[in-house]
Enzyme design. Structure first.
Site, short mmCIF file in Angstrom:
data_model
loop_
_atom_site.label_atom_id
_atom_site.label_comp_id
_atom_site.label_asym_id
_atom_site.label_seq_id
_atom_site.Cartn_x
_atom_site.Cartn_y
_atom_site.Cartn_z
N GLU A 97 1.84 -5.03 18.47
CA GLU A 97 2.41 -5.54 19.72
C GLU A 97 2.57 -7.05 19.57
OE1 GLU A 97 3.49 -4.11 22.49
OE2 GLU A 97 3.00 -2.05 21.95
N THR A 104 -8.22 -7.39 7.70
CA THR A 104 -6.90 -7.49 7.09
C THR A 104 -7.06 -7.42 5.58
OG1 THR A 104 -4.99 -8.92 6.62
CG2 THR A 104 -7.01 -10.02 7.28
N ASP A 107 -5.20 -8.88 3.66
CA ASP A 107 -4.71 -10.15 3.14
C ASP A 107 -5.79 -11.23 3.06
OD1 ASP A 107 -2.08 -9.21 2.90
OD2 ASP A 107 -1.69 -9.61 5.01
N ARG A 145 -3.40 -0.04 1.48
CA ARG A 145 -4.06 0.04 2.78
C ARG A 145 -4.87 1.32 2.94
NH1 ARG A 145 -2.41 -3.62 6.47
NH2 ARG A 145 -0.36 -4.59 6.27
#
Length: 358
Positions: free
Chosen positions: A76, A135, A137, A285
């Site tokens: 979102e 995350t 990352d 992931r």
């Protein structure tokens, strides 16, 4: 009765369920039947639409090793949170209404950079928020490590490991494209761990001629192959000088499907060398979290429950100097943790003889 809402937002990663479990088990152990946990479906969307369910202790059993998120997730946009909808309300208004109508005592939010900007917005508007940093990352400000990162490093490393044999057999140059749009932590760690020869990350813009020179140097030394670990957000030196608008237009007009294919064409045009591209994509992931992420997620989860117990809201739990500590959301939101081009791990890569493409 304490009422706690929980949601997972943004891209999925390994360790989300382990973190949810850590929060829930700690709260149940502390408060027993005096706490009720509500799980919101599909991230902030569930909070916006009032889509939730009352969780039971059994919901958090046998999920330590489970990938993905039992609550579901979605993206979102933070920018859209305060834009009026058809009825004049905003997504922020709707989230605040859900929170207040339910009489929640706190929200536990698991996510990355975009998630934390919205979490801080909720905190600024009176919501008791505690967040957990996830995350693949590892680019979230304020914490040395995010959960999901090490699991993704393991997967990317295994992919590059497996490329070695076929690259050697066919005397080819292989490019393995690793996830990471704005930060190169994942590519850097996996590249070094797998023995890649050239590592290209967004923080160090590349010169294609220098990459070709590195490949030819290996060939002249009798090496049969070269492997490049390339971050999906890698940029050339020419692109680094562009304005944001110029860069956007350039990428929109790029003929190749990703930067790795463009780089392969550039290398081939200069050297005539045959190039192969491998993109593991969302494999990075998926799957079960590694042992490190299970432990880190559990530590983050119990620390989040502790902050709730102590009413220390408006904080993200973080790893700093080996310890789990609270970091104010206002210090985290909107900040990106990039790879410093002169950091120790970059120096180690260069000392090993790896080319960074610059």
């Amino acid at each position: 009765m304490m009422k706690i809402g929980m949601l997972t937002s943004g891209g999925d990663c390994q360790g989300l369920n382990a973190a949810l479990r850590g929060v829930a088990k700690s709260l149940y152990n502390e408060f027993g039947k005096d706490v009720t946990i509500y799980g919101f479906s599909d991230g902030y969307r569930g909070l916006i639409e009032g889509n939730y369910k009352e969780m039971q202790p059994r919901d958090f059993s046998d999920i330590l090793t489970l990938g993905g998120t039992i609550l579901g997730t979605s993206r979102e946009s933070f920018k859209a949170m305060q834009i009026p909808l058809e009825d004049g309300t905003t997504k922020l208004d709707r989230m605040l209404k859900t929170y207040r109508d339910m009489g929640l005592d706190a929200m536990v939010i698991l996510g990355g950079n975009g998630t934390h900007k919205t979490a801080n917005l909720l905190s600024e508007n009176g919501v008791n928020v505690v967040t957990l940093p996830k995350t693949i990352d590892n680019d979230l400000w304020g914490t040395e490590m995010t959960f999901g990162f090490q699991s993704a490093v393991d997967i990317a490393t295994n992919v590059i490991d497996s490329i070695h044999s076929t690259a050697f057999s066919h005397s080819r140059v292989f490019i393995v494209e690793v996830m990471g749009h704005k930060a190169g932590w994942l590519t850097l760690h996996a590249g070094i761990a797998s023995g890649a020869d050239i590592i290209i990350i967004p923080e160090i813009p590349y010169n294609v001629q220098h990459i070709v020179d590195a490949i030819e140097k290996r060939s002249q030394a009798g090496k049969r192959f070269s492997i490049l670990a390339v971050a999906e957000g890698a940029i050339s030196k020419a692109e680094a000088k562009m304005s944001k608008k110029e860069f956007r237009i350039a990428r929109e007009n790029m003929k190749q499907p990703s930067i790795s294919y463009r780089l392969a064409d550039e290398i081939h045009a200069i050297s005539g060398q045959e190039i192969r591209v491998t993109i593991p994509g969302h494999f990075q992931r998926g799957g079960s979290p590694c042992a490190y992420d299970r432990l880190l997620s559990s530590r983050f989860g119990t620390a989040a429950a502790r902050l709730i117990r102590e009413k220390k809201f408006g904080n993200m739990v973080a790893l700093q100097n080996g310890k789990i500590v609270p970091v104010p959301l206002k210090d985290v939101a909107g900040k990106l943790k990039s790879v410093p081009p002169d950091c120790e791990i970059i120096r180690s890569a260069r000392d090993l003889g790896l080319s960074m493409g610059d």
